[in-house]
Design a protein around this motif. Structure first.
Motif, PDB file in Angstrom:
ATOM      1  N   UNK A 131       0.831  -1.205   0.000  1.00 49.05           N
ATOM      2  CA  UNK A 131       0.000   0.000   0.000  1.00 49.05           C
ATOM      3  C   UNK A 131       0.862   1.250   0.000  1.00 49.05           C
ATOM      4  N   UNK A 132       1.952   1.238   0.786  1.00 45.81           N
ATOM      5  CA  UNK A 132       2.842   2.400   0.805  1.00 45.81           C
ATOM      6  C   UNK A 132       3.526   2.593  -0.543  1.00 45.81           C
ATOM      7  N   UNK A 133       3.918   1.491  -1.179  1.00 48.12           N
ATOM      8  CA  UNK A 133       4.568   1.580  -2.485  1.00 48.12           C
ATOM      9  C   UNK A 133       3.604   2.108  -3.541  1.00 48.12           C
ATOM     10  N   UNK A 134       2.376   1.628  -3.503  1.00 50.68           N
ATOM     11  CA  UNK A 134       1.384   2.025  -4.504  1.00 50.68           C
ATOM     12  C   UNK A 134       1.044   3.504  -4.374  1.00 50.68           C
ATOM     13  N   UNK A 135       0.808   3.953  -3.147  1.00 55.55           N
ATOM     14  CA  UNK A 135       0.430   5.357  -2.959  1.00 55.55           C
ATOM     15  C   UNK A 135       1.609   6.292  -3.202  1.00 55.55           C
ATOM     16  N   UNK A 136       2.864   5.815  -2.955  1.00 56.64           N
ATOM     17  CA  UNK A 136       4.033   6.666  -3.177  1.00 56.64           C
ATOM     18  C   UNK A 136       4.235   6.957  -4.655  1.00 56.64           C
ATOM     19  N   UNK A 137       3.721   6.066  -5.520  1.00 52.46           N
ATOM     20  CA  UNK A 137       3.853   6.289  -6.954  1.00 52.46           C
ATOM     21  C   UNK A 137       2.762   7.207  -7.489  1.00 52.46           C
ATOM     22  N   UNK A 138       1.778   7.523  -6.632  1.00 49.90           N
ATOM     23  CA  UNK A 138       0.647   8.299  -7.126  1.00 49.90           C
ATOM     24  C   UNK A 138      -0.041   7.579  -8.253  1.00 49.90           C
ATOM     25  N   UNK A 139      -0.125   6.260  -8.104  1.00 53.44           N
ATOM     26  CA  UNK A 139      -0.531   5.409  -9.215  1.00 53.44           C
ATOM     27  C   UNK A 139      -2.039   5.347  -9.371  1.00 53.44           C
ATOM     28  N   UNK A 140      -2.454   5.407 -10.595  1.00 53.62           N
ATOM     29  CA  UNK A 140      -3.838   5.162 -10.950  1.00 53.62           C
ATOM     30  C   UNK A 140      -3.867   4.397 -12.242  1.00 53.62           C
ATOM     31  N   UNK A 141      -4.919   3.670 -12.531  1.00 52.90           N
ATOM     32  CA  UNK A 141      -4.949   2.856 -13.741  1.00 52.90           C
ATOM     33  C   UNK A 141      -4.904   3.716 -14.993  1.00 52.90           C
ATOM     34  N   UNK A 142      -4.252   3.206 -16.006  1.00 54.55           N
ATOM     35  CA  UNK A 142      -4.215   3.897 -17.293  1.00 54.55           C
ATOM     36  C   UNK A 142      -5.607   3.915 -17.907  1.00 54.55           C
TER      37      UNK A 142
END
Length: 576
Positions: free
Chosen positions: A558-569
């Protein structure tokens, strides 16, 4: 390696024997011609021996031409066979072998060292037989003419052998240094050309020139030392032969004054002596050449002696699968790279059912790419098992396994060839229509047809004709054409900028459709699409589950995902 050519080597040896016999007979005719025609001044006594001599010369020329031509053909066949043997063995070696050897050095071994080894095996053998037979025939003829003079000549032959033996060890040492220096020079040139952008961007031109000069100095020292030793050997042998000739002429002059020898016999004996010493000298020089060629042989046998760690199972124990569904299982897999201090994977367990997308993520060095290496059987695990449709992958024929697994590696692999051949290498025998359909699926057809020669345009991985994203789509088209049930994507967007990555996501989604896909990536844009996510840390699985479950836990993923500011293409993203 010479088994297929041994009958031709026998024919070459017969040609050598016939040529030596003809030369021996010609020299004896020369002695008779001198005594019976020249000394008496008789023209009638000239024609018979002259015609016989001419006939022998024509016969010897024809035999020598046949033997030498056949020897050249046999030598080149050996070179091709040896190079193919070494090259084929290299292609079966594990990746850690290439980490220990520079590409430039391997190129030198497959080119210069192969040529040098041919000098030892084929040309050296033919030359040895030729020199030995010639020396035997000329020696026998010299003994037949005057055995006492022949003994004087042969008394100096051990001197030639002792000189050759004294030089052999030093020349062998120098030859090893020279072969190694050749490989070092090739490595510097290959690395410099491969990293030309780095050289220019960091103003490393002078540094690269110094690297090349440093290696070239080592090669020059070895080469000059070898040349000096070879020249010194030649001059010592020349002096020894001159001493021998002067002794023979002196004794012959005294024998003629005592009327125990004719001028014709002395000239014939001198001719035999002139013909005898070149083969003896060649045998000595051949010993030195073989010593030098041994250095190349050692470098080649080092490759051939490197064991192939991944092989097909024994015929009786191989598992035969029907149509592969694509179920992949890792069960308690442990693995350590050769020479490494720590395990790359420890007790790793996960599964991917047919048609699922399993995303493997984690920090650099966590062991993600090792998963791809084990599934494709570049290595075998030290413990545990990797299975495909329930069968251990090491129980499957290697070619069959790799037909079922398509690997899209982190580095985009492009051949220096046409676009068509780059795509069609995904499946042997693919038609042009299949190539075009694969390119369309990979969103590559439009930019390929816009190239000067379309699908027949030559491309180069180091050239700027195509962008990184376009090259990646060509690689995707190749994977589409392969149409294997299991797909392994190793950091498919790692080398691409955000916009380019967006353009390849849609082709990747089409490629993954209906296939068991293992995606190894830091980029978590496709994480919401994954059926399961495996997070690795130092070779261990620290957490696994669906995207929603892992986010809800609020742990490392969860920390890795949110740190990337990731959202689906966005599925409607620009895919030009």
């Amino acid at each position: 390696m010479t088994r297929g050519d041994r009958r031709w080597l026998a024919v070459i040896c017969v040609s050598v024997i016939l040529a030596a016999l003809a030369e021996t007979a010609a020299i004896l005719l020369f002695g008779d011609l001198t005594d019976n025609a020249l000394r008496r001044g008789s023209l009638d006594a000239f024609w018979g021996p002259a015609l016989e001599w001419l006939g022998l010369a024509v016969f010897a020329a024809g035999v020598a031409y046949t033997g030498n031509s056949l020897a050249a053909w046999t030598a080149e066949r050996f070179v091709m066979r040896l190079r193919a043997r070494v090259f084929g063995h290299v292609q079966d070696l594990p990746p850690d072998f290439f980490a220990r050897h520079s590409r430039g050095d391997l190129v030198e071994r497959l080119t210069g060292d192969v040529e040098a080894m041919e000098q030892m095996v084929v040309s050296g053998a033919v030359s040895a037989v030729s020199s030995l037979i010639s020396a035997l025939f000329f020696s026998a003829a010299a003994f037949w003419l005057r055995w006492d003079l022949a003994l004087v000549v042969f008394a100096l032959v051990p001197v030639v052998w002792l000189v050759s033996k004294a030089f052999a060890r030093r020349i062998g040492t120098v030859a090893r240094r020279e072969r190694a220096a050749d490989g070092a020079i090739t490595s510097v040139v290959e690395e410099s050309l491969a990293n030309i952008v780095l050289t220019q961007a960091y103003n490393r031109k002078d540094a690269e020139k110094r690297r090349l000069r440093r290696e070239a100095r080592g090669w020059m020292r070895a080469s000059v030392t070898g040349a000096r030793l070879g020249e010194l050997y030649t001059q010592l042998i020349e002096v020894t032969e001159t001493v021998c000739v002067l002794v023979v002429i002196g004794i012959g002059a005294w024998e003629i004054s005592q009327e125990r020898m004719t001028i014709g016999h002395l000239l014939a004996f001198s001719a035999f002596l002139g013909y005898l010493y070149p083969p003896v000298r060649n045998l000595g020089q051949l010993a030195l050449a073989l010593t030098a060629a041994t250095a190349a042989a050692e470098r080649l046998t080092e490759i051939l002696d490197t064991p192939v760690t991944v092989t097909d199972p024994p015929p009786g124990r191989a598992v035969r699968l029907g149509r592969v569904r694509g179920a992949v299982e890792f069960e308690n897999v442990g693995f350590r790279y050769p020479g490494a201090q720590e395990d790359a994977l420890t007790q790793l367990t996960f599964a991917a059912r047919p048609g699922e997308l399993v995303l493997i993520t984690g920090a650099s060095g966590a062991g993600k790419s090792t998963v791809a290496a084990l599934l494709s059987r570049f290595y075998d695990p030290a413990e545990g098992s990797v299975r495909l449709d329930g069968a251990p992958v090491n129980a499957l024929p290697l070619a069959f396994l790799r037909e079922q697994v398509t690997l899209l590696p982190q580095e985009t692999m492009i051949l220096r060839d046409t676009v068509r051949r780059n795509i069609s290498c995904g499946r042997i025998g693919a038609t042009d229509a299949e190539v075009v359909r694969a390119a369309e699926t990979a969103d590559a057809h439009l930019f390929v047809t816009a190239l000067p020669d379309g699908y027949d345009t030559s491309i180069d991985p180091g050239a700027a004709r195509l962008s990184g994203g376009q090259l990646q789509r060509i690689a995707i088209a190749r994977a589409v054409l392969r149409d294997a049930p299991v797909l392994v994507l190793d950091e498919p967007t790692a080398r691409l900028d955000a916009l380019t990555a967006r353009r390849v996501i849609q082709p990747l989604r089409r490629l993954m459709a209906g296939r068991t896909t293992i995606m190894i990536t830091h980029d978590l844009h496709l994480a919401p699409d994954a059926d399961r996510i495996v997070v690795l840390d130092r070779g261990r699985c620290v957490e696994a589950g669906t995207h929603e479950d892992l986010l809800a836990r609020g742990t490392a993923y969860a920390r890795l995902y949110t740190s990337q500011g990731t959202g689906p293409f966005d599925h409607r993203a620009d895919t030009r």
